[in-house]
Design a protein around this motif. Structure first.
Motif, PDB file in Angstrom:
ATOM      1  N   GLU A  44       7.356  20.875  11.501  1.00 22.65           N
ATOM      2  CA  GLU A  44       6.763  20.848  10.501  1.00 22.65           C
ATOM      3  C   GLU A  44       7.730  21.062   9.163  1.00 22.65           C
ATOM      4  O   GLU A  44       7.271  20.971   8.079  1.00 22.65           O
ATOM      5  CB  GLU A  44       5.533  21.859  10.250  1.00 22.65           C
ATOM      6  N   HIS A  74       4.155  28.892  13.623  1.00 25.94           N
ATOM      7  CA  HIS A  74       2.797  28.249  13.365  1.00 25.94           C
ATOM      8  C   HIS A  74       1.921  29.537  13.013  1.00 25.94           C
ATOM      9  O   HIS A  74       0.577  29.005  13.209  1.00 25.94           O
ATOM     10  CB  HIS A  74       2.622  27.827  15.043  1.00 25.94           C
ATOM     11  N   GLY A  75       2.208  30.524  12.510  1.00 25.59           N
ATOM     12  CA  GLY A  75       1.439  31.301  11.949  1.00 25.59           C
ATOM     13  C   GLY A  75       0.986  30.932  10.399  1.00 25.59           C
ATOM     14  O   GLY A  75       2.004  30.102   9.833  1.00 25.59           O
ATOM     15  N   LYS A  76       0.077  31.486   9.865  1.00 25.59           N
ATOM     16  CA  LYS A  76      -0.071  31.075   8.402  1.00 25.59           C
ATOM     17  C   LYS A  76      -0.623  32.348   7.695  1.00 25.59           C
ATOM     18  O   LYS A  76      -1.053  33.316   8.387  1.00 25.59           O
ATOM     19  CB  LYS A  76      -1.092  29.804   8.136  1.00 25.59           C
ATOM     20  N   MET A 107       4.681  12.606  15.168  1.00 26.20           N
ATOM     21  CA  MET A 107       4.661  11.292  14.466  1.00 26.20           C
ATOM     22  C   MET A 107       5.938  11.259  13.564  1.00 26.20           C
ATOM     23  O   MET A 107       5.841  10.874  12.111  1.00 26.20           O
ATOM     24  CB  MET A 107       3.456  11.036  13.920  1.00 26.20           C
ATOM     25  N   LEU A 120       1.571  27.286   6.380  1.00 31.29           N
ATOM     26  CA  LEU A 120       2.111  27.813   7.918  1.00 31.29           C
ATOM     27  C   LEU A 120       3.596  28.252   7.589  1.00 31.29           C
ATOM     28  O   LEU A 120       4.625  27.979   6.732  1.00 31.29           O
ATOM     29  CB  LEU A 120       2.301  26.281   8.417  1.00 31.29           C
ATOM     30  N   THR A 123       8.824  20.889  18.843  1.00 33.21           N
ATOM     31  CA  THR A 123       7.949  22.078  18.663  1.00 33.21           C
ATOM     32  C   THR A 123       8.905  23.430  18.960  1.00 33.21           C
ATOM     33  O   THR A 123       9.470  23.466  20.118  1.00 33.21           O
ATOM     34  CB  THR A 123       6.707  21.759  19.606  1.00 33.21           C
TER      35      THR A 123
END
Ligand code: SF4
Ligand code: SF4
Lengths: 628, 185
Positions: A37, A173-175, A481, A10, A33
């Protein structure tokens, strides 16, 4: 590690990898967001490679920024990551640090969200780079993002300046398949060298620092002029009718479109990876070779504004590019086909199928709006608040609980912390006219740690009166989370010191404080009434209720301790009260039978709906405790 | 050179990200460039989830309207919403309850576009083997069985093996097999 290892990463994980490969020592962040990540990925690379990187979830973005900056002052490499609106919070530090500069490389990562998909604004972080006068790298793919992190550290150390990396959500958020390289190990014991003229500069020294900053900036600009790694011309450098200057995710989307429609011979592309300080000479030379130049960038116009001679330039200023919204491939295609037809270069076919779209539209599909999870404790709290004070004002805040909107129990969502400042602001405005209305503010635990205390201190100090319900689900749920200071677990899972909400709230001068499990709606209702009385008493004040129940997604086991299996009896007359005012996704209207059914695949056995149905048609079928 | 664009559509909780990982891994094994884009955040809370995946020589992770070769849809409503991505002559695999009927007007429109259209009750097939959560893998297995996608059994199976967690491997392979057999028949 194998030398040529390739993994699908990602964008945010690739950025984390870049941080690790740069030998970075300290990484800080506040989740949001599309940036959340990054930290978990740094943690997992650290563990995988056995490194001793210091990683923290900080309590807010400014705190994260300062902690990273301090590490840099000791000579270490540091990175700080946040979402674009987080940079607003950290901007005070950012502006000042551009003047003082850094010692070890400092890379600031701010993820933009054109769309917006998950943010309150479409602001462009590159403006902050311009505002603060620091250089910015703007990646177009995960692989490039990783490489840019490394280049950003090098540049930061070469010129002793913080460097911004600005991925858009499609990069974050691209992979992509990304080539991994081994981490650099930089042995740099902390060594803070005192230099008050810099680190504690007074205004007189600030002027000197500003002069230096301007010199640095023009040197960096020269460097970017010569750069051919990030600023690349696609197509042979000759004269064209149309050229496109573009960057980030728009660049790759346009590249795909040109190749697909066989236009890459007719149109040239100049991709800019370093939009500030802008390599203006390079751009002027490019524009010279073209009849018209289209500038495509998002979410806002930085390159276009910085181009001096705009006589051949098309973009947002000329009305060729939309002023808001994401530049999706469809939007880009629309811009291109209009322009190519206007310039007589090509007539593109239509990519959409209006007939199909019409057929689908006629189906009148229900909009699937985001909703709180089945069994979410926040839903129970909102239901009680709305029921207790149907005519109240409900200032709320940023998090999962923003979805309390659906229950009509959220009136305002401005930014992190405004749930409380709005409550006090509303109170003072009404109170001034001698009016007293119920104001019920809601805020999540993580948001309260982020920016609740300063707001609450102010409200207490200035005699405001309202009810504050802190929705404590013991996690930062919305962003995936992350732990909070309340549970006292740190970013890499090791133990930190827990700071109980109640202590903090009392510390803010709150005298009336109760804690309750919101699943007990009846009890919460009476507590809310009691709280309201307190706000109206002569010697009363702000009443705070901590509504504590763990997030079901994060702590599924805890929530299964006392399952309440519910069934719907014949008493149900299909009034849809539960669907409309409680909207648990597991309560499904059965239109044919004119009643409500429980969707067992979604129901979490929380039992709260039993307290919701006015006809008492929802009943516990069996109640089982863990030990029974 | 293979160039394939895949859309995976459904709602949060249906394992779409996992399904997308199977194809990413497949791309990696076949030595193709892999690009994809995923939905996170607000829209994950029960909202629609859309995953784009491009294998082969592409630059952007996004698939534009009318370009997808393959569409997997795990929820009926999301099928209608995501059909616009499919190109003329593309194929589409829809998880649809046996009892439900797909909109006939749209169906005939798709026929006109030479779209290969297959519905299959993957929920039920998954439930039958006792793994309701494997709907995603069952549907992928089904698509391989039909022979309508440009990837073969062994390659996808080995990609599935690589991305599966140890304790779920057996279940996943079973789900894949069930779907595959249904697709073949
Ligand atoms: S369960 Fe109760 S609230 Fe819901 S529709 Fe039936 S009667 Fe109305
Ligand atoms: S018990 Fe009721 S409120 Fe709780 S998840 Fe099930 S249907 Fe929803």
């Amino acid at each position: 590690m194998k030398n040529e290892e390739v993994r699908i990463l990602l964008g945010n994980v690739a950025i984390a990898r870049g941080i690790i490969e740069s030998g970075c020592h300290v990484v800080t962040s506040y989740p949001g967001t599309p940036s959340s990540e990054i930290i978990p990925a740094v943690v997992s690379f650290k563990k995988e490679l056995g490194l001793d990187t210091y990683i923290e979830w900080s309590t807010n973005e400014k705190v994260a920024f300062d902690n990273a900056l301090a590490a840099s002052l000791t000579g270490k490499r540091a990175a700080v990551a946040m979402k674009q609106v987080g940079l607003n919070v950290a901007s005070d530090s950012l502006m000042s640090s551009a003047y003082t500069g850094v010692v070890g490389g400092l890379v600031v990562i701010s993820c933009d969200d054109p769309g917006p998909h998950s943010s309150q604004t479409e602001q462009d972080s590159r403006f902050y780079a311009m505002f603060a006068k620091i250089p910015v790298f703007d990646p177009s793919t995960p692989q490039e993002a990783k490489e840019m992190v490394k280049a950003a550290f090098e540049l930061s150390e070469e010129f002793q300046i913080p460097v911004l990396l600005r991925p858009t959500i499609r990069v974050s958020h691209g992979k992509q398949n990304v080539k991994l390289e081994p981490p650099r190990i930089l042995d740099r014991p902390a060594d803070f060298v005192k230099d008050p003229a810099r680190w504690a500069a007074t205004p007189r020294f600030r002027l000197i620092l500003h002069t230096k900053l301007n010199e640095i900036l023009s040197k960096i600009q020269e460097k970017f002029e010569k750069d051919t790694r990030w600023n690349v011309e696609v197509g042979s450098p000759r004269n064209y009718t149309l050229g496109i200057i573009t960057c980030s995710s728009s660049f790759v989307a346009i590249l795909d479109l040109l190749e697909e429609f066989g236009l890459n011979e007719d149109i040239s592309l100049l991709k800019i990876g370093t939009p500030y300080p802008l390599p203006k000479k390079k751009i002027a030379e490019y524009i010279k070779r073209h009849d018209k130049v289209l500038v495509i960038e998002e979410p806002d116009s930085v390159i276009e504004l910085l181009i001096n001679d705009k006589s051949k330039v098309l973009g947002r200023l000329s009305g060729h590019v939309p002023l808001q919204g994401e530049l999706s491939p469809e939007v880009l295609y629309g811009i291109l086909s209009q322009l190519l037809s206007d310039l007589g270069i090509a007539k593109l076919e239509m990519i959409s199928d209006p007939e199909l779209e019409k057929l689908v539209e006629d189906l009148d599909l229900p909009v699937r709006r985001p909703t709180l999870c089945a069994g979410c404790p926040e839903r129970a709290a909102f239901f009680a608040i709305k029921k207790a004070f149907p005519k109240g004002i409900y200032p709320s805040d940023i998090g999962c609980y923003t979805l309390g909107l659906n229950l009509g129990a959220v009136d305002t969502v401005l930014d992190m912390g405004a749930g409380i400042t709005f409550a006090s602001g509303f109170y003072q405005a009404y109170h001034q006219d001698g009016n007293d209305i119920p104001i019920i503010s809601t805020m999540g635990d993580s948001t309260f740690y982020h920016s609740g205390t300063s707001s609450l201190l102010n409200a207490v100090y200035n005699n405001a009166r309202f009810i504050l319900v802190i929705l404590d689900n013991e996690i930062t749920a919305m962003t995936g989370m992350q732990p909070t200071p309340g549970i006292g677990i740190t970013a890499d899972g090791s133990e930190g010191q827990s700071i109980p909400l109640e202590e903090l709230i009392r510390g803010c001068g709150i005298q009336w404080l109760r804690t309750i499990d919101p699943y007990d709606v009846k009890e919460l209702l009476s507590l809310l009434k009691e709280a309201r009385e307190y706000t109206q008493k002569e010697d009363g004040g702000i009443a705070v209720i901590v509504a504590r129940h763990p997030c079901l997604i994060r702590y599924p086991d805890v929530c299964q301790e006392k399952p309440v299996k519910v069934t719907i009896t014949e008493e149900c007359n299909g009034c849809m009260y539960c669907v409309d005012f409680f909207e648990c996704p597991a309560l499904k209207p059965d239109k044919e039978e004119d009643l409500v059914r429980i969707d067992r695949t979604l129901c979490t056995d929380c039992g709260v709906c039993v307290q919701v149905c006015p006809r008492e048609a929802i009943v516990p079928a069996e109640t089982k405790g863990k030990n029974s | 050179m293979i160039k394939t664009q895949i859309i995976l559509a459904g709602i949060g909780g249906q394992g779409i990200l996992f399904a997308s990982r199977i194809f990413s891994e497949l791309g990696l094994k076949l030595g193709l460039n892999v690009l994809g884009s995923e939905t996170h955040g607000m829209s994950q809370r029960g909202g629609s989830v859309l995953s784009h995946l491009k294998l082969g020589n592409f630059h952007s992770p996004l698939i534009h309207t009318g370009a997808a070769d393959i569409l997997y849809s795990f929820a009926e409503e999301e099928t209608y919403r995501s059909l616009k991505f499919l190109r003329n002559g593309g194929v589409c695999f829809v998880n649809l309850e046996n009892s439900k009927r797909f909109d006939p007007a749209i169906l005939s429109h798709l026929k006109g576009k030479k779209v290969g259209f297959r519905t299959f009750d993957a929920n039920e097939a998954a439930a039958q083997i006792g793994f309701a959560r494997s709907t995603n893998i069952v549907l992928i297995g089904y698509s391989v069985g039909t022979g309508l996608i440009p990837f073969v059994y062994d390659d996808i199976k080995s990609a599935l093996e690589s991305v599966s967690r140890k304790k779920e491997l057996e279940v996943n392979l079973k789900a894949f097999e069930i779907g595959f057999l249904k697709g073949k028949s």
